[in-house]
Design a protein around this motif. Sequence first.
Motif, PDB file in Angstrom:
ATOM      1  N   GLY A 123       0.844  -1.199   0.000  1.00  0.00           N
ATOM      2  CA  GLY A 123       0.000   0.000   0.000  1.00  0.00           C
ATOM      3  C   GLY A 123       0.871   1.238   0.000  1.00  0.00           C
ATOM      4  O   GLY A 123       1.776   1.374  -0.824  1.00  0.00           O
ATOM      5  N   GLU A 124       0.647   2.140   0.956  1.00  0.00           N
ATOM      6  CA  GLU A 124       1.485   3.347   1.039  1.00  0.00           C
ATOM      7  C   GLU A 124       2.338   3.328   2.308  1.00  0.00           C
ATOM      8  O   GLU A 124       2.779   4.375   2.776  1.00  0.00           O
ATOM      9  N   SER A 125       2.548   2.149   2.847  1.00  0.00           N
ATOM     10  CA  SER A 125       3.239   2.064   4.142  1.00  0.00           C
ATOM     11  C   SER A 125       4.754   1.930   4.015  1.00  0.00           C
ATOM     12  O   SER A 125       5.275   0.895   3.571  1.00  0.00           O
ATOM     13  N   GLY A 126       5.464   2.957   4.458  1.00  0.00           N
ATOM     14  CA  GLY A 126       6.923   2.918   4.483  1.00  0.00           C
ATOM     15  C   GLY A 126       7.414   1.800   5.391  1.00  0.00           C
ATOM     16  O   GLY A 126       8.346   1.069   5.057  1.00  0.00           O
ATOM     17  N   LEU A 127       6.774   1.657   6.550  1.00  0.00           N
ATOM     18  CA  LEU A 127       7.222   0.618   7.476  1.00  0.00           C
ATOM     19  C   LEU A 127       7.063  -0.765   6.848  1.00  0.00           C
ATOM     20  O   LEU A 127       7.957  -1.613   6.959  1.00  0.00           O
ATOM     21  N   CYS A 128       5.945  -1.020   6.163  1.00  0.00           N
ATOM     22  CA  CYS A 128       5.765  -2.355   5.553  1.00  0.00           C
ATOM     23  C   CYS A 128       6.860  -2.642   4.535  1.00  0.00           C
ATOM     24  O   CYS A 128       7.460  -3.724   4.551  1.00  0.00           O
TER      25      CYS A 128
END
Length: 419
Positions: free
Chosen positions: A85-90
Amino acid sequence: MEKFIRPAAIDGQITAPPSKSDMLRAVAAAYLTHAECEILRPSDCDDALAALNIVKTLGADVERTSERIRFAPGNRQPGSVLDCGESGLCIRMFPSIAALSGAATTLTGRGSLLKRPIAMIEQPLRDLNVACETTNGLPPVSIRGQLHAGITTIDASTTSQFLTGLLMALPLCDGDSEIIVTNLASKPYIEMTLQLLRAFGITIEHDALTRFRIPGRQRYRATSYQVEGDWSGAAFPLVAGAIAGRASVANLRQDSCQADKAILNALRAAGALVQIAEDVVTVSKGDLTAFEFDATDCPDIFPPLVALATYCQGKTVIHGAQRLQVKESDRGLALLQEFTKMGGRVTLHEKRIEIYGNPLDGGMVDSHNDHRIAMACAVAALGSNRGVRIQQAECVAKSYPDFFQDFGMLTSNQPQFAP
Ligand SMILES: O=C(O)C1=C[C@@H](OP(=O)(O)O)[C@@H](O)[C@H](O)C1
Ligand SMILES: C=C(OP(=O)(O)O)C(=O)O
């Protein structure tokens, strides 16, 4: 979606949403437990949903109710693409975790994530036996080969998130590992990772967060993990209290190691009245004056700090602005542009932002599809003359899907704001 926030005084109490950072770590840990475990008070923000989909693809059975999520070992789904998605952490945490299986995997994402740097993962993963290719330093990223114990060095000046992933994955390898870390930014996020790992029975030793010794052959302990309330999301209503009346936020642990608990220091420095009773924090309007603050280790509170500083008399200086370029938007620039549109006086320098206290007129702003910019503009709107219309306001769902409902509870039945 557009949202209009009218000038208003506020008074009320809300409950902090579950912490996105804690939730994402807990989802990864629950997957790595390879046994039945559960997460209580889970987040349903967009980044949390992305993390849940990733662990389902990697082979977790996930069953969800509104109060809890149960995890059990399942089968890896066909397909080797993980959508972050838009998750930097992921996208920075899951490559090390996915590499535990040795299966070839691609991690990709959407929107702003495709412009966020990921090159820092390449060499350390290669040092640990994983072939890793980014797309000119950006996502998508492909990995191949099984993560092995070993020694590596990482430069964590751009992000701490890749280190979080290594710390979560390496304890499951066959031997002991050592990571040497230079220029670590966002330090409290690593404390948070270590705290969560302890809750799952994982031990890691370190020298002041510069050298980590990670014993191998460890096992995550099946656990029932309760997600903490989110200091990052709570920073917005707390600043709203300082600007426009009074706001209480429940579900905030005082012993939390979340970076953004530092919002309390800034609020006190600005002259807001801060009261704490167990897990409820109440902030009320005081005589607000300019303050100086270093946000290098808590970059996510830059947006609410700029909203606060706009209502402080004099020139506020916030250090650490070099950390803002690679977030969901170029956050320093987005704050400069959108606060200027509302009538604010903000200047952006290489490593700091300066804000001159100045009444806001209001008007139309764009969130840059960045949840924290949308929420900062909503808070700033409370004290404006005309109110503020926020375009692309739906992006708040990335971390705080109920933000506008909660905000409405604080402003309902309150009189028009009188500066
Ligand atoms: O580990 C985490 O949960 C996070 C770490 C921080 O990122 P950086 O380490 O890239 O600063 C922060 O900005 C982000 O919102 C969440
Ligand atoms: C930068 C953020 O998150 P991430 O890096 O995980 O996308 C954020 O939540 O402000």
